[in-house]
Design a protein around this motif. Structure first.
Motif, PDB file in Angstrom:
ATOM      1  N   UNK A 167      34.766  34.337  49.851  1.00 28.21           N
ATOM      2  CA  UNK A 167      35.383  34.670  48.572  1.00 28.21           C
ATOM      3  C   UNK A 167      34.687  35.822  47.860  1.00 28.21           C
ATOM      4  N   UNK A 168      35.477  36.488  47.026  1.00 23.84           N
ATOM      5  CA  UNK A 168      34.961  37.496  46.108  1.00 23.84           C
ATOM      6  C   UNK A 168      35.779  37.406  44.835  1.00 23.84           C
ATOM      7  N   UNK A 169      35.923  38.540  44.140  1.00 25.32           N
ATOM      8  CA  UNK A 169      36.733  38.606  42.931  1.00 25.32           C
ATOM      9  C   UNK A 169      37.832  39.617  43.188  1.00 25.32           C
ATOM     10  N   UNK A 170      39.062  39.120  43.341  1.00 27.47           N
ATOM     11  CA  UNK A 170      40.129  40.025  43.744  1.00 27.47           C
ATOM     12  C   UNK A 170      40.491  41.033  42.670  1.00 27.47           C
ATOM     13  N   UNK A 171      40.291  40.713  41.386  1.00 24.68           N
ATOM     14  CA  UNK A 171      40.546  41.697  40.333  1.00 24.68           C
ATOM     15  C   UNK A 171      39.581  42.874  40.467  1.00 24.68           C
ATOM     16  N   UNK A 172      38.399  42.591  40.980  1.00 24.04           N
ATOM     17  CA  UNK A 172      37.420  43.651  41.242  1.00 24.04           C
ATOM     18  C   UNK A 172      37.553  44.216  42.654  1.00 24.04           C
ATOM     19  N   UNK A 173      38.602  43.778  43.361  1.00 26.56           N
ATOM     20  CA  UNK A 173      38.952  44.291  44.689  1.00 26.56           C
ATOM     21  C   UNK A 173      37.883  44.009  45.745  1.00 26.56           C
ATOM     22  N   UNK A 174      37.147  42.888  45.593  1.00 29.15           N
ATOM     23  CA  UNK A 174      36.109  42.612  46.590  1.00 29.15           C
ATOM     24  C   UNK A 174      36.207  41.207  47.186  1.00 29.15           C
ATOM     25  N   UNK A 175      37.430  40.649  47.199  1.00 29.42           N
ATOM     26  CA  UNK A 175      37.618  39.385  47.902  1.00 29.42           C
ATOM     27  C   UNK A 175      38.056  39.704  49.327  1.00 29.42           C
TER      28      UNK A 175
END
Length: 352
Positions: A35-43
């Motif tokens: 997992x990452x943070x998709x709003x930050x484009x790193x998922x």
């Protein structure tokens, strides 16, 4: 072991293919998803899903969105500007089931086109295209739905898809495909999804219908289009954080769940043939192409739905004298037998 709660196992739920439960493989994929943070484009799991979807559709890029409605509305907003007009089939999901969203979000004038089983006549469609002027809202977008929900899961012929593309190119117009069930269309036609989507600029593919994911759709198109789409996703409140939990299910959907759609189609056709023999029920057997089955009833549809519920069969009335049954991964051959028996019993009991 079944993923369906014990309290619901007695029901044969034919209301929609959105009622499917995730498979065991999906639960396992969620548990192990990176997992990452998709709003930050790193998922990374979301990125993998988007790349997979783009490749499936033959497009440059994709963006993961919470729902098919949002995917469609992001596409309309990204392709148009306020005051533009779009052409769309008169009973398409975008105008029939999305509560006026093109007007609310995009400020777009919607012109609806009649059809034969969801397929708009290309010549008539072309005549409805408007040039922008002091007096007229120029046509900027053509929207197509394939398969077509209210036409009973009808597949839009490839010849029509090709004609829509040619018309759009002649007039400088974009084409968006509401491909919520485009994988069903591809399976029914025996072609790759990209054989259908090659004719459109963008396509929204639903993962949470026949493909069994719990949530989500993917919107595919050119790289520039998807950049705009990400802005609209955020603007509409569709940015998600550790979305890889859901994207992991989507990856299973696109790699493991497409071919099995043929089973849903076969069960719909088998059920249709038997229901058509029951007094008071009418089915266009040639019109059962995919996993949706429309049944015309001599008695009010709501009355029939209530009667079927007493036999543990759930379905929707979609018109005063019409039912819709939708087949999906949680419907087995045994459920088909029980459904047919329920229709036979109802036909006898309410004196159809």
């Amino acid at each position: 072991m079944s993923n369906v709660p014990e309290s619901q196992r007695r029901w044969i739920d034919l209301r929609s293919d959105t009622v499917t439960r995730p498979s065991a493989e999906m639960y396992a994929a969620m548990q192990s998803a990176v997992l990452g943070d998709d709003v930050l484009l790193d998922d990374p799991t979301v990125a993998d899903l988007e790349a997979l979807a783009a490749n499936l559709a033959g497009k440059e890029a994709a963006v993961f969105v919470p729902s098919g409605t949002m995917g469609n509305q992001i596409a309309v907003a990204s392709h148009t500007r306020p005051g533009d007009s779009m052409l769309i089939e008169e009973e398409a999901h975008i105008v029939y089931y999305e509560v006026g969203a093109p007007a609310i979000f995009s400020g777009v004038q919607t012109w609806t086109i009649p059809s034969t089983r969801g397929a708009m006549d290309p010549e008539y469609l072309e005549r409805r295209i408007l040039r922008s002027s002091l007096h007229t809202p120029g046509t900027r977008l053509i929207c197509v739905e394939n398969t077509h929900n209210r036409a009973g899961g009808a597949v839009i012929p490839l010849g029509h898809m090709r004609a829509y593309r040619e018309i759009a190119d002649r007039h400088g117009v974009f084409v968006h495909l509401d491909g919520a069930r485009v994988c069903n269309a591809a399976v029914a036609l025996g072609v790759a999804v990209s054989e259908i989507t090659q004719y459109v600029d963008s396509v929204s593919i639903c993962l949470s219908k026949g493909l069994r994911s719990p949530i989500g759709s993917v919107l595919c198109g050119s790289s520039n289009f998807i950049e705009d789409a990400r802005v609209w996703r955020k603007r509409m409140g569709g940015g998600m954080r550790q979305a890889g939990l859901l994207a992991a299910c989507g990856i299973v959907s696109l790699t493991k769940m497409i071919d099995r759609l043929a089973d849903d189609h076969a069960r719909a056709k088998r059920t249709a043939k038997e229901i058509a023999t029951c007094k008071g029920f009418h089915v266009d057997l040639d019109g059962v192409e995919t996993n949706l089955l429309l049944v015309t009833t001599d008695r009010p549809a709501a009355e029939v739905v209530e009667a079927l519920a007493k036999h543990n069969v759930m379905c929707f009335p979609v018109a005063e004298n019409r039912l819709r049954l939708v087949f999906h991964a949680d419907i087995t051959d045994a459920h088909v037998v029980a459904t047919i028996s329920a229709f036979q019993a109802v036909a006898d009991r309410i004196n159809l």
